[in-house]
Design an enzyme around this catalytic site. Structure first.
Site, PDB file in Angstrom:
ATOM      1  N   ASP A  56      84.873  92.039  52.036  1.00  0.00           N
ATOM      2  CA  ASP A  56      84.560  91.861  53.452  1.00  0.00           C
ATOM      3  C   ASP A  56      84.075  93.202  53.997  1.00  0.00           C
ATOM      4  O   ASP A  56      84.092  94.207  53.289  1.00  0.00           O
ATOM      5  CB  ASP A  56      85.762  91.312  54.220  1.00  0.00           C
ATOM      6  CG  ASP A  56      86.896  92.317  54.313  1.00  0.00           C
ATOM      7  OD1 ASP A  56      86.757  93.444  53.792  1.00  0.00           O
ATOM      8  OD2 ASP A  56      87.934  91.975  54.894  1.00  0.00           O
ATOM      9  N   SER A  57      83.646  93.224  55.243  1.00  0.00           N
ATOM     10  CA  SER A  57      83.004  94.431  55.763  1.00  0.00           C
ATOM     11  C   SER A  57      83.977  95.360  56.453  1.00  0.00           C
ATOM     12  O   SER A  57      83.650  96.483  56.788  1.00  0.00           O
ATOM     13  CB  SER A  57      81.928  94.035  56.768  1.00  0.00           C
ATOM     14  OG  SER A  57      82.546  93.453  57.902  1.00  0.00           O
ATOM     15  N   GLY A  58      85.182  94.888  56.690  1.00  0.00           N
ATOM     16  CA  GLY A  58      86.141  95.678  57.462  1.00  0.00           C
ATOM     17  C   GLY A  58      86.104  95.340  58.935  1.00  0.00           C
ATOM     18  O   GLY A  58      87.002  95.697  59.681  1.00  0.00           O
ATOM     19  N   GLY A  59      85.058  94.641  59.363  1.00  0.00           N
ATOM     20  CA  GLY A  59      84.903  94.321  60.786  1.00  0.00           C
ATOM     21  C   GLY A  59      86.075  93.512  61.319  1.00  0.00           C
ATOM     22  O   GLY A  59      86.643  93.844  62.358  1.00  0.00           O
ATOM     23  N   PHE A  60      86.457  92.487  60.588  1.00  0.00           N
ATOM     24  CA  PHE A  60      87.528  91.618  61.079  1.00  0.00           C
ATOM     25  C   PHE A  60      88.866  92.348  61.100  1.00  0.00           C
ATOM     26  O   PHE A  60      89.640  92.223  62.036  1.00  0.00           O
ATOM     27  CB  PHE A  60      87.634  90.350  60.223  1.00  0.00           C
ATOM     28  CG  PHE A  60      88.695  89.410  60.711  1.00  0.00           C
ATOM     29  CD1 PHE A  60      88.475  88.610  61.824  1.00  0.00           C
ATOM     30  CD2 PHE A  60      89.925  89.337  60.081  1.00  0.00           C
ATOM     31  CE1 PHE A  60      89.463  87.753  62.303  1.00  0.00           C
ATOM     32  CE2 PHE A  60      90.922  88.489  60.544  1.00  0.00           C
ATOM     33  CZ  PHE A  60      90.695  87.693  61.653  1.00  0.00           C
ATOM     34  N   ASP A  92      80.456  93.100  61.169  1.00  0.00           N
ATOM     35  CA  ASP A  92      80.337  92.267  62.367  1.00  0.00           C
ATOM     36  C   ASP A  92      81.439  92.560  63.366  1.00  0.00           C
ATOM     37  O   ASP A  92      82.385  93.296  63.070  1.00  0.00           O
ATOM     38  CB  ASP A  92      80.399  90.779  61.988  1.00  0.00           C
ATOM     39  CG  ASP A  92      81.767  90.391  61.423  1.00  0.00           C
ATOM     40  OD1 ASP A  92      82.378  91.247  60.740  1.00  0.00           O
ATOM     41  OD2 ASP A  92      82.212  89.267  61.651  1.00  0.00           O
ATOM     42  N   GLN A 144      78.327  84.506  64.467  1.00  0.00           N
ATOM     43  CA  GLN A 144      79.406  84.574  65.462  1.00  0.00           C
ATOM     44  C   GLN A 144      79.036  83.710  66.668  1.00  0.00           C
ATOM     45  O   GLN A 144      78.082  82.939  66.602  1.00  0.00           O
ATOM     46  CB  GLN A 144      79.656  86.038  65.857  1.00  0.00           C
ATOM     47  CG  GLN A 144      80.283  86.868  64.745  1.00  0.00           C
ATOM     48  CD  GLN A 144      81.752  86.542  64.472  1.00  0.00           C
ATOM     49  OE1 GLN A 144      82.363  85.696  65.142  1.00  0.00           O
ATOM     50  NE2 GLN A 144      82.332  87.200  63.471  1.00  0.00           N
ATOM     51  N   GLY A 175      84.677  84.306  62.753  1.00  0.00           N
ATOM     52  CA  GLY A 175      85.281  84.122  64.070  1.00  0.00           C
ATOM     53  C   GLY A 175      85.843  82.740  64.328  1.00  0.00           C
ATOM     54  O   GLY A 175      85.917  82.302  65.468  1.00  0.00           O
ATOM     55  N   ASP A 232      87.883  81.516  51.905  1.00  0.00           N
ATOM     56  CA  ASP A 232      88.968  82.430  51.541  1.00  0.00           C
ATOM     57  C   ASP A 232      90.055  82.259  52.572  1.00  0.00           C
ATOM     58  O   ASP A 232      89.773  81.904  53.720  1.00  0.00           O
ATOM     59  CB  ASP A 232      88.500  83.890  51.557  1.00  0.00           C
ATOM     60  CG  ASP A 232      88.427  84.429  52.971  1.00  0.00           C
ATOM     61  OD1 ASP A 232      87.454  84.109  53.676  1.00  0.00           O
ATOM     62  OD2 ASP A 232      89.355  85.143  53.394  1.00  0.00           O
ATOM     63  N   CYS A 242     101.720  67.917  40.957  1.00  0.00           N
ATOM     64  CA  CYS A 242     101.108  69.167  40.500  1.00  0.00           C
ATOM     65  C   CYS A 242     101.467  69.428  39.037  1.00  0.00           C
ATOM     66  O   CYS A 242     102.598  69.222  38.620  1.00  0.00           O
ATOM     67  CB  CYS A 242     101.591  70.331  41.372  1.00  0.00           C
ATOM     68  SG  CYS A 242     100.922  71.933  40.891  1.00  0.00           S
ATOM     69  N   CYS A 254     100.960  72.474  37.574  1.00  0.00           N
ATOM     70  CA  CYS A 254     100.987  73.920  37.325  1.00  0.00           C
ATOM     71  C   CYS A 254     102.252  74.294  36.549  1.00  0.00           C
ATOM     72  O   CYS A 254     103.207  73.522  36.486  1.00  0.00           O
ATOM     73  CB  CYS A 254     100.876  74.711  38.637  1.00  0.00           C
ATOM     74  SG  CYS A 254     102.433  74.970  39.512  1.00  0.00           S
ATOM     75  N   CYS A 262     105.552  74.004  38.472  1.00  0.00           N
ATOM     76  CA  CYS A 262     106.026  72.626  38.699  1.00  0.00           C
ATOM     77  C   CYS A 262     106.460  71.951  37.400  1.00  0.00           C
ATOM     78  O   CYS A 262     107.285  71.047  37.416  1.00  0.00           O
ATOM     79  CB  CYS A 262     104.939  71.812  39.414  1.00  0.00           C
ATOM     80  SG  CYS A 262     104.726  72.330  41.124  1.00  0.00           S
ATOM     81  N   HIS A 273     102.277  78.503  42.519  1.00  0.00           N
ATOM     82  CA  HIS A 273     102.054  77.082  42.793  1.00  0.00           C
ATOM     83  C   HIS A 273     101.019  76.889  43.912  1.00  0.00           C
ATOM     84  O   HIS A 273     100.116  76.055  43.808  1.00  0.00           O
ATOM     85  CB  HIS A 273     103.348  76.368  43.176  1.00  0.00           C
ATOM     86  CG  HIS A 273     103.063  75.084  43.886  1.00  0.00           C
ATOM     87  ND1 HIS A 273     102.668  73.931  43.229  1.00  0.00           N
ATOM     88  CD2 HIS A 273     102.994  74.798  45.222  1.00  0.00           C
ATOM     89  CE1 HIS A 273     102.392  72.996  44.120  1.00  0.00           C
ATOM     90  NE2 HIS A 273     102.584  73.493  45.330  1.00  0.00           N
TER      91      HIS A 273
HETATM   92 ZN   LIG Z   1     102.675  73.406  41.149  1.00  0.00          ZN
END
Ligand SMILES: [Zn+2]
Length: 418
Positions: free
Chosen positions: A101-105, A155, A235, A262, A312, A350, A352, A355, A381
């Site tokens: 990311d740009s650091g803006g947020f 941004d 934005q 945003g 993300d 699940c 995984c 689980c 998980h």
């Molecule tokens: Zn799981």
């Protein structure tokens, strides 16, 4: 112009299937192909909190790309340390794709600790209170040194409920910063076009630039990693007219992909979905569309249905550290006494490794005992659930079953725990 762009473009985007606005696509980067829609775990300070890289790479999780945070890495350990390791990938030991990311947020989230001007943002470090300054040019320099496959324009984010005037002011500033970001980025890319940097042979640290030392001077080009892509950020808060204008004018600058920024910053969920529904399909169809910082698995599916490709969010890792599991039947909080003797896995659907092996009863015990393994197991998980949901989304779009997938996912989620 477009031929120049295609020569130096670092990323290709190919749609393989569509259903309604939903797209299944392939993003090719120098570190492999990313299948979309994709969820990108957040690696704030160079680590996806609570999980080893081997696990991220395992078939259980299968993370194709992770995030790094420019703001955090810039402050600590600092760019010189990362450059001495040969870039962020080498520093952290991750060979797959990354996005920074740009650091803006992050700077925006500091609230009263920051001061925004035309030039950039002045702020106090959350670590030691030192006065710092971040601008589009510095962000590009730092991101070039980090060397992720995808970098983001610098941004400014307006609050979710910003007035039209405030949102317009913020959007205009973001556009000016987007131009400056692109120009700085292109200077790097063009300057290095004839001497492409091999990611396996990092530029020696002695040729490195110090972003702090060159904040207001010319932009050095000696250490640039080529084949980075740059995404612009749309934005405009919850004002659709501003969002559309932001989109149009950001596309004019011409980026490799476009992010909707945003959102999920205090606005109501229907407002967020309205913005996504209006804006995502207007983003050029041949470019990746990235919804920043959103959200729950349900949010992801709803955004995919509106045309988004990339996501993300810190939810799976952050909530994993506070005793919360995301499941196919909604959120499960291991703090709840009803799980004291519950021998079932966190999510019965699940597969995984957590689980397959551990019960709600045991994980609740670990959590109450303050054992770090509780956070590790819950994080594993949760990431498995997010990544597996997106795998299901991709398969569903490719087989023309996305509408059914979305309906069944939503029904199961709302059925809750018995
Ligand atoms: Zn799981």
């Amino acid at each position: 112009m477009s031929s120049l762009k295609s020569q130096v473009s670092s990323l290709s985007f190919e749609i393989v299937a569509c259903e309604g606005e939903a797209r299944a696509a392939l993003i090719s980067t120098r570190r492999g192909v990313i299948e979309t829609p994709v969820f990108m775990p957040v690696g704030t300070v160079g680590t996806v909190k609570g999980i080893r890289f081997e696990e991220l790479e395992s078939p259980d999780l299968g993370a194709q790309i992770i995030l790094g945070n420019t703001y955090h890495l810039w402050l600590r350990p600092g760019i010189e340390v990362i450059k001495a390791s040969g870039g962020l990938h080498k520093f952290i030991g991750w060979d797959r794709a990354m996005l920074t990311d740009s650091g803006g947020f992050q700077v925006w989230s500091l609230g009263k600790l920051r001061k925004i001007s035309e030039e950039g943002t002045e702020f106090r470090s959350h670590i030691d209170g030192a006065l710092c300054f971040l601008s589009p040019e510095i962000s590009m320099q730092v991101q070039a040194a980090l060397g992720a496959e995808i970098a983001m324009a610098f941004d400014e984010c307006a609050p979710g409920e910003a007035t039209h005037d405030d949102a317009r002011r913020s959007m205009e500033l973001t556009l000016r910063w987007a131009k400056r970001s692109k120009e700085a980025f292109e200077r790097y890319r063009t300057a290095g076009g004839s001497q492409r940097v091999d990611v396996e042979k990092p530029v020696p640290p002695e040729t490195a630039v110090d972003p702090l030392a060159t904040a207001s001077g010319s932009v050095p080009t000696s250490n640039l990693r080529h084949n980075q892509a740059l995404f612009g950020i749309i934005q405009g808060a919850s004002h659709l007219d501003l969002r559309r204008e932001s989109l149009e004018r950001t596309v004019e600058i011409n980026f490799d992909g476009y992010a909707i920024g945003g959102l999920s910053v205090g606005e109501a969920k229907p407002v967020m979905l309205e913005v996504i529904e209006d804006i995502a399909p207007r983003i050029p169809a041949d470019k990746p569309r990235y919804l920043m910082g959103v959200g729950t698995p349900q949010d992801l599916i709803e955004a995919v249905a509106r045309g988004v490709d990339m996501f993300d969010c810190v939810l799976p890792t952050r909530n994993g550290r506070t005793g919360q599991a995301f499941t196919s039947r909604g959120k499960l909080n291991v703090k709840n006494a009803r799980f004291t003797n519950d021998q079932r896995p966190l999510d019965e659907s699940c597969r995984c490794s957590v689980c397959r092996r551990h019960s709600r009863s045991f994980i609740r015990h670990l959590y109450l005992a303050g054992e770090m393994l509780a956070a590790i197991l819950l994080t594993h998980h949760n990431l498995a659930f997010f990544l597996d949901t997106m795998r299901g989304v991709r398969q569903a779009i490719r087989s023309g079953q996305f509408a059914k997938f979305r309906r069944e996912f939503t029904e199961q989620l709302s059925s809750g725990f018995e």
